[in-house]
Write a protein that holds these residues in place. Sequence first.
Motif, PDB file in Angstrom:
ATOM      1  N   ILE A   1       6.552 -97.822   8.172  1.00 29.14           N
ATOM      2  CA  ILE A   1       7.469 -97.912   7.034  1.00 29.14           C
ATOM      3  C   ILE A   1       7.031 -99.016   6.082  1.00 29.14           C
ATOM      4  N   HIS A   2       6.739-100.194   6.630  1.00 30.11           N
ATOM      5  CA  HIS A   2       6.294-101.318   5.801  1.00 30.11           C
ATOM      6  C   HIS A   2       5.061-100.933   4.986  1.00 30.11           C
ATOM      7  N   THR A   3       4.121-100.271   5.639  1.00 34.11           N
ATOM      8  CA  THR A   3       2.864 -99.895   4.967  1.00 34.11           C
ATOM      9  C   THR A   3       3.122 -98.940   3.814  1.00 34.11           C
ATOM     10  N   VAL A   4       3.963 -97.923   4.053  1.00 36.72           N
ATOM     11  CA  VAL A   4       4.260 -96.932   3.011  1.00 36.72           C
ATOM     12  C   VAL A   4       4.937 -97.587   1.815  1.00 36.72           C
TER      13      VAL A   4
ATOM     14  N   ILE B   1       9.705 -88.951   1.570  1.00 37.27           N
ATOM     15  CA  ILE B   1       8.773 -87.952   2.102  1.00 37.27           C
ATOM     16  C   ILE B   1       7.589 -88.639   2.787  1.00 37.27           C
ATOM     17  N   GLU B   2       7.051 -89.675   2.144  1.00 31.08           N
ATOM     18  CA  GLU B   2       5.888 -90.364   2.702  1.00 31.08           C
ATOM     19  C   GLU B   2       6.225 -91.128   3.975  1.00 31.08           C
ATOM     20  N   VAL B   3       7.446 -91.657   4.076  1.00 29.45           N
ATOM     21  CA  VAL B   3       7.860 -92.326   5.312  1.00 29.45           C
ATOM     22  C   VAL B   3       7.819 -91.340   6.479  1.00 29.45           C
ATOM     23  N   LEU B   4       8.360 -90.134   6.275  1.00 32.72           N
ATOM     24  CA  LEU B   4       8.340 -89.134   7.349  1.00 32.72           C
ATOM     25  C   LEU B   4       6.916 -88.684   7.658  1.00 32.72           C
ATOM     26  N   LYS B   5       6.113 -88.513   6.635  1.00 30.01           N
ATOM     27  CA  LYS B   5       4.716 -88.130   6.862  1.00 30.01           C
ATOM     28  C   LYS B   5       3.958 -89.216   7.622  1.00 30.01           C
ATOM     29  N   SER B   6       4.326 -90.484   7.409  1.00 31.29           N
ATOM     30  CA  SER B   6       3.612 -91.586   8.052  1.00 31.29           C
ATOM     31  C   SER B   6       3.780 -91.594   9.570  1.00 31.29           C
ATOM     32  N   VAL B   7       4.879 -90.996  10.069  1.00 34.45           N
ATOM     33  CA  VAL B   7       5.067 -90.919  11.523  1.00 34.45           C
ATOM     34  C   VAL B   7       4.592 -89.579  12.069  1.00 34.45           C
ATOM     35  N   GLY B   8       3.849 -88.828  11.248  1.00 33.55           N
ATOM     36  CA  GLY B   8       3.216 -87.600  11.717  1.00 33.55           C
ATOM     37  C   GLY B   8       3.853 -86.309  11.277  1.00 33.55           C
ATOM     38  N   ALA B   9       4.938 -86.366  10.491  1.00 32.48           N
ATOM     39  CA  ALA B   9       5.636 -85.143  10.092  1.00 32.48           C
ATOM     40  C   ALA B   9       4.834 -84.347   9.065  1.00 32.48           C
ATOM     41  N   THR B  10       4.970 -83.036   9.119  1.00 33.28           N
ATOM     42  CA  THR B  10       4.417 -82.168   8.083  1.00 33.28           C
ATOM     43  C   THR B  10       5.552 -81.739   7.158  1.00 33.28           C
ATOM     44  N   LEU B  11       5.198 -81.244   5.989  1.00 36.14           N
ATOM     45  CA  LEU B  11       6.211 -80.835   5.014  1.00 36.14           C
ATOM     46  C   LEU B  11       7.003 -79.615   5.476  1.00 36.14           C
ATOM     47  N   GLU B  12       6.506 -78.931   6.496  1.00 33.78           N
ATOM     48  CA  GLU B  12       7.222 -77.764   7.035  1.00 33.78           C
ATOM     49  C   GLU B  12       8.308 -78.174   8.027  1.00 33.78           C
ATOM     50  N   GLN B  13       8.309 -79.436   8.458  1.00 36.71           N
ATOM     51  CA  GLN B  13       9.247 -79.866   9.501  1.00 36.71           C
ATOM     52  C   GLN B  13      10.556 -80.429   8.956  1.00 36.71           C
ATOM     53  N   PHE B  14      10.634 -80.652   7.661  1.00 31.97           N
ATOM     54  CA  PHE B  14      11.869 -81.175   7.082  1.00 31.97           C
ATOM     55  C   PHE B  14      12.029 -80.641   5.671  1.00 31.97           C
TER      56      PHE B  14
ATOM     57  N   SER C   1      12.266 -84.674  18.564  1.00 28.30           N
ATOM     58  CA  SER C   1      12.474 -83.219  18.484  1.00 28.30           C
ATOM     59  C   SER C   1      11.228 -82.497  17.984  1.00 28.30           C
ATOM     60  N   ASN C   2      10.410 -83.174  17.182  1.00 28.76           N
ATOM     61  CA  ASN C   2       9.205 -82.544  16.645  1.00 28.76           C
ATOM     62  C   ASN C   2       7.929 -82.964  17.380  1.00 28.76           C
ATOM     63  N   ASN C   3       8.112 -83.563  18.561  1.00 26.30           N
ATOM     64  CA  ASN C   3       6.987 -83.958  19.416  1.00 26.30           C
ATOM     65  C   ASN C   3       6.018 -84.892  18.682  1.00 26.30           C
ATOM     66  N   LEU C   4       6.583 -85.880  17.972  1.00 28.29           N
ATOM     67  CA  LEU C   4       5.772 -86.829  17.203  1.00 28.29           C
ATOM     68  C   LEU C   4       5.762 -88.229  17.819  1.00 28.29           C
ATOM     69  N   THR C   5       6.462 -88.396  18.946  1.00 30.52           N
ATOM     70  CA  THR C   5       6.537 -89.717  19.566  1.00 30.52           C
ATOM     71  C   THR C   5       5.231 -90.033  20.287  1.00 30.52           C
ATOM     72  N   PRO C   6       4.532 -91.077  19.869  1.00 32.60           N
ATOM     73  CA  PRO C   6       3.242 -91.405  20.503  1.00 32.60           C
ATOM     74  C   PRO C   6       3.443 -92.094  21.844  1.00 32.60           C
ATOM     75  N   LYS C   7       2.426 -91.998  22.708  1.00 30.93           N
ATOM     76  CA  LYS C   7       2.419 -92.749  23.963  1.00 30.93           C
ATOM     77  C   LYS C   7       1.726 -94.077  23.663  1.00 30.93           C
TER      78      LYS C   7
ATOM     79  N   TYR D   1       6.107 -99.742  16.094  1.00 26.43           N
ATOM     80  CA  TYR D   1       5.164 -98.737  15.571  1.00 26.43           C
ATOM     81  C   TYR D   1       5.743 -98.070  14.327  1.00 26.43           C
ATOM     82  N   VAL D   2       7.001 -97.627  14.425  1.00 26.47           N
ATOM     83  CA  VAL D   2       7.653 -96.947  13.295  1.00 26.47           C
ATOM     84  C   VAL D   2       7.825 -97.899  12.119  1.00 26.47           C
ATOM     85  N   TYR D   3       8.287 -99.120  12.405  1.00 28.45           N
ATOM     86  CA  TYR D   3       8.529-100.075  11.320  1.00 28.45           C
ATOM     87  C   TYR D   3       7.241-100.475  10.615  1.00 28.45           C
TER      88      TYR D   3
END
Length: 445
Positions: free
Chosen positions: A39-42, A157-170, A338-344, A34-36
Motif C-alpha cells: 500500500i505504501h509503495t502504491v 484499483i492499483e492497491v488491489l492489483k499490488s496484492v496480486g488481484a486481476t481486474l476480473e476479480q473485483f 477468497s481469491n487465493n492471493l495470500t502469500p506464504k 506485507y500488505v501495508y
Amino acid sequence: MVNDNQKIKKTNLSTQGYRGTRDFYPEDQRLKNYVYTKIHTVLKSFGYEEYNGPIVEHLELYAAKSSEEIVREQLYSFKDKGDRVLAIRPEMTPTLARMVAAKQRELPRPIRWYSIPTCMRFERPQRGRLREFDQLNVDIFGGNPLDEDIEIILTAIEVLKSVGATLEQFEVKVNHRGIINSFLSLNIKAPKELIPQILRLLDKKEKMSSEAFQTECKKIELNEKQINQLEKFIHSSIEDIIIILGENGNDAIELKKRIDILNELTQSNCVKFSPEIMRGFDYYTGMVFEVFDKHPENNRSLFGGGRYDNLVGAFGTEELPGIGYGMGDVAILNFMESNNLTPKLKKETDVCVIRFSENDRLEALKITSNLRSLGIKVEAPVVVSKFGKQIQSAEKSGAKAVVFRGNEELQNNLFAVKWLATAEQETFPNKADGYLNFFEKLKNS
C-alpha cells in the motif's frame, strides 16, 4: 479478614482478548506488514504523503461529521478526568478534515494524504467486520474534480492489483449523489424531508428482496407509481439516466465521462454505473463508489468512498472540495484469502550463526557483528545444541545459510558457510574481504 487457615482461591486471567479485536502473532504481523508495504509503495508512487492523528477526539467532532448510525450505535465514548466527553476514533475522515482546516492556508495544493490508523466501532463482529480494525484512508483536496475522481479510483484499483488481484476479480461500482437527488426531487417529486430516508433505504437495497423493498417504501408513504419509478431507476444504465433526467442530467454526463476514462485506462469494464450505491455518510455530495469482490465465496462490498465538498468548511474556514475512501484491513485480507492471493511468508532471516560449545560464544558474537555490519539479517545463537538441530532451526527461520567457526576454521583464520538449499559448504577468510565476498554471494543466492 482472611485468616491464615483460609485458602484464597486463585483466579486465572483469561487468554481471550476483547471480542472483536485480534492478536497478531508473528506470522499474522508478517502478512499485515506485507500488505501495508504494498500500500505504501502504491500511494507514494501517486505522490501521496502519510499522516496520522490522535486515537481519541472530542465527541462533538464525530457527532458533526460521522453518520448518525456510527454516533448513536457504534461509538466508544467516555469522560476523562477533566469531565470532557471524548470518543475513540471510529473513522479517520473527521480528524483529517480538522487537520486540513487547521492549516488550510499553509498546505500546498493539491493535498494528497493517506493514513492507516487503528479504529474502533461497537458492532457485532462478523466476516469482514470487527470492532477494532485498521483502515487505509486515501484523500485528495484542492484539484479539478474530474481529475481527482479519476485518480482516487485508480489508486484503489492499483492497491488491489499490488496484492496480486486481476481486474476480473473485483469491480468498482460508481454513482453520484447529485443524480439521485435530482431524480427524487424532480422525477419522483419526493418531499424534501423524505429524501434522507429514501437514500438510507437505497443504501440497503442490495440486501433486500423486491418485496421487502416495496414494503419499506410504503412505510415512508411512497405510492405505487413512485415505487415503480424508483425500481426502474435502480435498474437503469447511465445512458438511460441521462435521458431520464434530460436537462437536469449534467451530473450523469459527468459521471459517464469518469467511467469511460477509467475503463479506457484500465482496458477493462471494471468500473460500472450502479444507481443503488448511496454510501451511508451524510457528508458525500458528489461521486460515490464501492469496490466489490466478485468471488462467489466473498461476493460483497470491500470498501468505498466519495466526494465531500462541504467537509472542511464546517470548521469556519473556506470550502475545500475533496474526495477519498476508506479500506479496512479485514476486508482486503478476506479478499486475498477468497481469491487465493495470500502469500506464504517466512521469517526474514538471512543467516544463522552456529555454536558448538560454551567456549566459542565470543567468536560467534564477533561473526554475528561482522555480518550485521553489512546489513545482513542474522540470528545469533542463544542455545548450544547439536549441529543437526541448529541446522533444522535455521531452515525453519527461512535462512539461506548457516555460518560457523569450528576448530579447523579457528586455526586457519576462516569462517565456514553451509548453504541450506544445496547443502554445499565452503570457507571464507575471517577478514573484511572474506565477509564482503560472502555478502555478494548471499545477495545472488
